[in-house]
Design an enzyme around this catalytic site. Sequence first.
Site, mmCIF file in Angstrom:
data_model
loop_
_atom_site.group_PDB
_atom_site.id
_atom_site.type_symbol
_atom_site.label_atom_id
_atom_site.label_comp_id
_atom_site.label_asym_id
_atom_site.label_seq_id
_atom_site.Cartn_x
_atom_site.Cartn_y
_atom_site.Cartn_z
ATOM 1 N N PHE A 87 -1.032 -0.294 12.595
ATOM 2 C CA PHE A 87 -1.883 0.157 11.492
ATOM 3 C C PHE A 87 -2.359 -0.966 10.564
ATOM 4 O O PHE A 87 -3.557 -1.070 10.276
ATOM 5 C CB PHE A 87 -1.174 1.251 10.665
ATOM 6 C CG PHE A 87 -1.998 1.704 9.497
ATOM 7 C CD1 PHE A 87 -3.063 2.576 9.662
ATOM 8 C CD2 PHE A 87 -1.743 1.208 8.218
ATOM 9 C CE1 PHE A 87 -3.857 2.960 8.594
ATOM 10 C CE2 PHE A 87 -2.535 1.593 7.137
ATOM 11 C CZ PHE A 87 -3.591 2.475 7.331
ATOM 12 N N ASN A 88 -1.450 -1.802 10.048
ATOM 13 C CA ASN A 88 -1.859 -2.807 9.042
ATOM 14 C C ASN A 88 -2.832 -3.832 9.630
ATOM 15 O O ASN A 88 -3.728 -4.312 8.929
ATOM 16 C CB ASN A 88 -0.636 -3.523 8.460
ATOM 17 C CG ASN A 88 0.181 -2.623 7.561
ATOM 18 O OD1 ASN A 88 -0.329 -1.639 7.025
ATOM 19 N ND2 ASN A 88 1.465 -2.949 7.400
ATOM 20 N N ASP B 42 0.848 -1.205 0.000
ATOM 21 C CA ASP B 42 0.000 0.000 0.000
ATOM 22 C C ASP B 42 0.878 1.249 0.000
ATOM 23 O O ASP B 42 0.808 2.060 0.914
ATOM 24 C CB ASP B 42 -0.946 -0.006 1.224
ATOM 25 C CG ASP B 42 -0.217 0.036 2.554
ATOM 26 O OD1 ASP B 42 0.967 -0.399 2.617
ATOM 27 O OD2 ASP B 42 -0.804 0.512 3.547
ATOM 28 N N HIS C 219 9.569 0.693 8.396
ATOM 29 C CA HIS C 219 8.995 -0.626 8.703
ATOM 30 C C HIS C 219 9.147 -1.682 7.598
ATOM 31 O O HIS C 219 9.680 -2.777 7.817
ATOM 32 C CB HIS C 219 7.485 -0.491 8.952
ATOM 33 C CG HIS C 219 7.074 0.626 9.839
ATOM 34 N ND1 HIS C 219 7.064 0.510 11.203
ATOM 35 C CD2 HIS C 219 6.631 1.881 9.571
ATOM 36 C CE1 HIS C 219 6.621 1.638 11.734
ATOM 37 N NE2 HIS C 219 6.359 2.485 10.766
ATOM 38 N N ASP C 220 8.563 -1.387 6.433
ATOM 39 C CA ASP C 220 8.244 -2.456 5.479
ATOM 40 C C ASP C 220 9.422 -3.232 4.894
ATOM 41 O O ASP C 220 9.306 -4.449 4.677
ATOM 42 C CB ASP C 220 7.383 -1.888 4.333
ATOM 43 C CG ASP C 220 5.993 -1.498 4.806
ATOM 44 O OD1 ASP C 220 5.557 -2.001 5.856
ATOM 45 O OD2 ASP C 220 5.336 -0.696 4.112
ATOM 46 N N ASP D 35 6.821 1.288 2.000
ATOM 47 C CA ASP D 35 6.535 0.242 0.996
ATOM 48 C C ASP D 35 7.423 0.417 -0.231
ATOM 49 O O ASP D 35 7.892 -0.562 -0.818
ATOM 50 C CB ASP D 35 5.073 0.306 0.530
ATOM 51 C CG ASP D 35 4.080 0.164 1.659
ATOM 52 O OD1 ASP D 35 3.878 1.151 2.383
ATOM 53 O OD2 ASP D 35 3.514 -0.941 1.808
ATOM 54 N N ASN E 126 -2.339 2.836 3.403
ATOM 55 C CA ASN E 126 -1.766 4.160 3.639
ATOM 56 C C ASN E 126 -2.547 5.238 2.906
ATOM 57 O O ASN E 126 -2.588 6.386 3.335
ATOM 58 C CB ASN E 126 -0.307 4.199 3.195
ATOM 59 C CG ASN E 126 0.585 3.433 4.143
ATOM 60 O OD1 ASN E 126 0.325 3.390 5.344
ATOM 61 N ND2 ASN E 126 1.626 2.816 3.621
ATOM 62 N N THR F 278 2.979 -5.903 2.735
ATOM 63 C CA THR F 278 3.476 -4.792 3.559
ATOM 64 C C THR F 278 2.361 -3.784 3.836
ATOM 65 O O THR F 278 2.625 -2.611 4.074
ATOM 66 C CB THR F 278 4.668 -4.092 2.872
ATOM 67 O OG1 THR F 278 4.218 -3.595 1.603
ATOM 68 C CG2 THR F 278 5.837 -5.031 2.664
HETATM 69 C C1 BDR Z 1 2.728 0.131 8.614
HETATM 70 O O1 BDR Z 1 1.683 1.054 8.311
HETATM 71 C C2 BDR Z 1 2.068 1.915 7.270
HETATM 72 O O2 BDR Z 1 2.031 3.228 7.711
HETATM 73 C C3 BDR Z 1 3.449 1.519 6.840
HETATM 74 O O3 BDR Z 1 3.552 1.504 5.427
HETATM 75 C C4 BDR Z 1 3.669 0.157 7.427
HETATM 76 O O4 BDR Z 1 3.302 -0.865 6.516
HETATM 77 C C5 BDR Z 1 3.351 0.494 9.933
HETATM 78 O O5 BDR Z 1 2.405 0.396 10.953
HETATM 79 CA CA CA Z 2 2.859 -0.429 4.174
#
Ligand code: BDR
Ligand code: CA
Length: 310
Positions: A165-166, A10, A239-240, A15, A39, A124
């Site tokens: 978030f994810n 996303d 993160h990703d 990403d 996102n 991701t």
């Molecule tokens: C995740 O949420 C998104 O903001 C980032 O791309 C990452 O995948 C982090 O919580």
């Molecule tokens: Ca992401």
Amino acid sequence: MSVPVIIDCDPGHDDVFAIWLALGNPLIDVRAITTVSGNGLLKYTTHNARIALTVAGVDGIPIAAGAADPLHRPSRPATWIHGENALGGPELPEPTVPLDERGALQLITDTITGSDEQVVLVPTGPLTNIATFLTERPELVSRVKEIIWMGGSTGRGNVGAYPEFNAWADPEAADIVLRSGVPLTMVGLNITHQALITEEVIKRIADVGNRTSAFGVELLRYFCGTYNKVEGMPEGPLHDPITVAILIDRTVASIQRAHVDVETTGEHTAGATCVDLHNMLNRDANVDVAMELDVDRFWDLVIESITALA
Ligand code: BDR
Ligand code: CA
């Protein structure tokens, strides 16, 4: 020998770096990219995936759009971190790589059926497309070697005290994936918050001196700016790409097996992963939980890949 991979994403600043890490490393064979809302709205994340390839100078990899909304909820884009178009910061070029008309489910299906080897799924973003695939194509599940997912956390959250978030964006989808029996690695906030974008990291990326690095630095500046505003973290966590780094080199992260559930309801905890690190439930472990990051090795891999791109 390279590993056949489908990236489901996303984009989203981090990403884009996950895509680049995969594209630039000879051990990874990106067979397809699928997009999901997360996102940003699906129209933005899909456009941004095409931009990631355009900037990197890579074509010939099919990109298809997936779910515009989570399984049972409306989309709740993370504009506070990624901006309205999910890729705030740089001026975005018109993508030159096309959009595959098949849609994510069909592209995943065709890629897996067309592969002699089992395929690795690297999501991701929210798990909507992956859960849909597992549910709609049960006969193909055994052809998935493993799933390496950025999402969840062993502790803190980033959209509340506990939810990440994810997982929070589509907890019902995460629940399907966690129960699927497919080998699953969870790359949660507990490890991604070790991948901090320091000034030294930004300088190393800038010093690569190609188009991808210049665009990447603009992405990182924006991302660190919003992380500073929202979370008081001037060195934001990338993160990703840790998902892809683990696939390239398993020594980049330590792993602890554990039973993991996700809260689909809960007044304070909907979307939180419950990671039973101390085996309090005495239930079978279903997840390899990524724990400690070899930070230097991680950034070396990211920078090596960017160097290999346009
Ligand atoms: C995740 O949420 C998104 O903001 C980032 O791309 C990452 O995948 C982090 O919580
Ligand atoms: Ca992401």
